[in-house]
Design a protein around this motif. Structure first.
Motif, short mmCIF file in Angstrom:
data_model
loop_
_atom_site.label_atom_id
_atom_site.label_comp_id
_atom_site.label_asym_id
_atom_site.label_seq_id
_atom_site.Cartn_x
_atom_site.Cartn_y
_atom_site.Cartn_z
N VAL A 130 -5.72 -4.56 -7.18
CA VAL A 130 -4.32 -4.09 -7.17
C VAL A 130 -3.80 -4.02 -8.61
CG1 VAL A 130 -1.97 -4.58 -6.42
CG2 VAL A 130 -3.88 -5.00 -4.86
N GLY A 159 0.82 -1.20 0.00
CA GLY A 159 0.00 0.00 0.00
C GLY A 159 0.85 1.25 0.00
N ASN A 214 -11.15 3.34 0.83
CA ASN A 214 -10.43 2.06 0.84
C ASN A 214 -9.01 2.22 0.29
OD1 ASN A 214 -12.31 0.43 2.04
ND2 ASN A 214 -13.20 -0.32 0.13
N LEU A 215 -8.85 3.07 -0.72
CA LEU A 215 -7.50 3.32 -1.24
C LEU A 215 -6.64 3.97 -0.16
CD1 LEU A 215 -5.34 3.43 -3.42
CD2 LEU A 215 -6.33 5.59 -4.22
N ARG A 247 -7.04 3.69 3.06
CA ARG A 247 -6.73 2.65 4.06
C ARG A 247 -5.65 1.70 3.55
NH1 ARG A 247 -11.82 -0.39 4.68
NH2 ARG A 247 -10.71 -1.54 6.31
N PHE A 248 -5.70 1.37 2.25
CA PHE A 248 -4.69 0.50 1.65
C PHE A 248 -3.32 1.16 1.73
CE2 PHE A 248 -2.98 -1.24 -2.63
CZ PHE A 248 -2.30 -2.28 -1.97
N GLU A 249 -3.26 2.45 1.39
CA GLU A 249 -1.98 3.15 1.41
C GLU A 249 -1.41 3.28 2.81
OE1 GLU A 249 -2.41 5.94 -2.60
OE2 GLU A 249 -2.59 6.87 -0.62
N TYR A 264 -5.83 -1.97 5.03
CA TYR A 264 -6.80 -2.67 4.20
C TYR A 264 -6.07 -3.44 3.10
CZ TYR A 264 -10.33 -3.08 0.42
OH TYR A 264 -11.14 -3.53 -0.58
N ILE A 265 -6.51 -4.67 2.84
CA ILE A 265 -5.91 -5.48 1.79
C ILE A 265 -6.95 -5.71 0.70
CG2 ILE A 265 -4.82 -7.67 1.20
CD1 ILE A 265 -3.89 -7.89 4.09
N PRO A 266 -6.83 -5.06 -0.44
CA PRO A 266 -7.80 -5.25 -1.53
C PRO A 266 -7.55 -6.57 -2.25
CG PRO A 266 -6.07 -3.76 -2.22
CD PRO A 266 -5.80 -4.06 -0.77
N CYS A 279 -8.33 5.77 -7.96
CA CYS A 279 -9.25 4.73 -7.52
C CYS A 279 -10.58 4.71 -8.26
CB CYS A 279 -9.51 4.87 -6.02
SG CYS A 279 -10.51 6.31 -5.57
N GLN A 305 -1.74 0.81 4.99
CA GLN A 305 -1.58 -0.59 5.43
C GLN A 305 -2.71 -1.05 6.37
OE1 GLN A 305 1.25 -0.83 2.94
NE2 GLN A 305 1.13 -2.61 4.27
#
Length: 281
Positions: A47, A5, A31-32, A34-36, A40-42, A23, A38
């Motif tokens: 990805v 992320g 969600n992006l 949160r992913f960046e 959230y795992i999409p 996104c 670390q």
């Protein structure tokens, strides 16, 4: 999931792309974010979609995520091949010992360990395993393949010398046919060149020089198609070696002239490596 992320964020910011732009149509902005961070795992497909929008391949992304370093496997694989190509027995022994420390890490690393052992045996150096040990493990792995993946072509290329000649020719034909689906694959794809060179050398070892020339010419053709000058020169040197055995040559051939010119241009180490490689086969 490593720091994927954060790596996405780094690439996005370096391109001057906002979260909203990146996104859109793939995932929500929250969600992006949160992913960046670390959190959230999409899913993998999301990805991949992000990477496509960033114009980054998965291979390049993984390389960036490792801080522009090769994977441990690729590092040791390249180190092993380099030691082999330059006939550096001391470096070969050191590298084989280093690889042995990771042999239980994965199947991929264990097979790299087997390859290092094979290299030691072929260089007449002390090894932990015998040729029989290596053969008993690898032969069924390659013969039982149904759906070939890129890694499998490299496996065959690395271990083709453990097979009987008729088996090697059969696997070569099958691999070349299967490899056609990878011709547009962006990853390094010298497989067809190296397989052809290796089969040619097997035929030479079995005292079939005329058939060997066929495969060296194939290797030269593949090398020319991919603009691989070094491999093209290796192919030509093998062909010239066979031809020179069959006739007297009173004048310098064009390949010899080329070698002399390369030396004048400062490529003596490369030329010495090429000639040494050919003379030992």
């Amino acid at each position: 999931m490593s720091q994927y992320g954060q790596t996405i964020k780094s690439i996005r910011e370096s391109r001057g792309i906002s979260q909203a732009t990146l996104c859109k149509g793939i995932m929500s902005r929250s969600n992006l974010s949160r992913f960046e961070h670390q959190l959230y795992i999409p899913s993998f497909d999301k990805v991949v979609n992000l990477l496509e929008r960033l114009n980054v391949t998965v291979d390049e992304f993984m390389y960036i995520d490792r801080h522009f370093l090769p994977s441990r496997y690729e590092y040791f694989y390249r180190k092993l091949i380099r030691a082999e190509n330059y006939k550096n027995k001391e470096e070969l022994s050191i590298t084989a010992k280093q690889i042995a420390e990771y042999k239980q890490e994965s199947t991929e690393f264990y097979e790299l360990f087997l390859l290092s052992q094979l290299s030691l045996l072929e260089s007449n150096l002390p090894a932990e395993l015998t040729m029989t040990d290596i053969s008993e493990y690898m032969r069924p792995k390659l013969f039982e393949l149904e759906n070939w993946l890129f890694y499998d072509f490299r496996r065959l290329n690395n271990f083709i010398q453990i097979f009987q000649l008729d088996e090697a020719l059969f696997l070569y034909d099958r691999a070349i046919t299967e490899f056609s689906k990878y011709e547009a694959f962006s990853k390094e794809n010298n497989i067809s060149i190296h397989l052809s060179l290796n089969v040619g050398q097997l035929l030479l070892a079995h005292h079939q020089p005329e058939k060997a020339v066929i495969y060296f010419k194939k290797a030269k053709q593949y090398a020319r198609q991919q603009n691989k000058l070094f491999q093209e020169l290796v192919s030509d040197l093998f062909i010239e070696k066979i031809i020179s055995r069959n006739k007297e040559q009173n004048t310098k051939d064009s390949l010899t002239v080329l070698m002399e010119e390369l030396i004048r241009q400062g490529y003596k180490t490369t030329v010495d490596s090429l000639i040494s490689y050919i003379e030992e086969k």
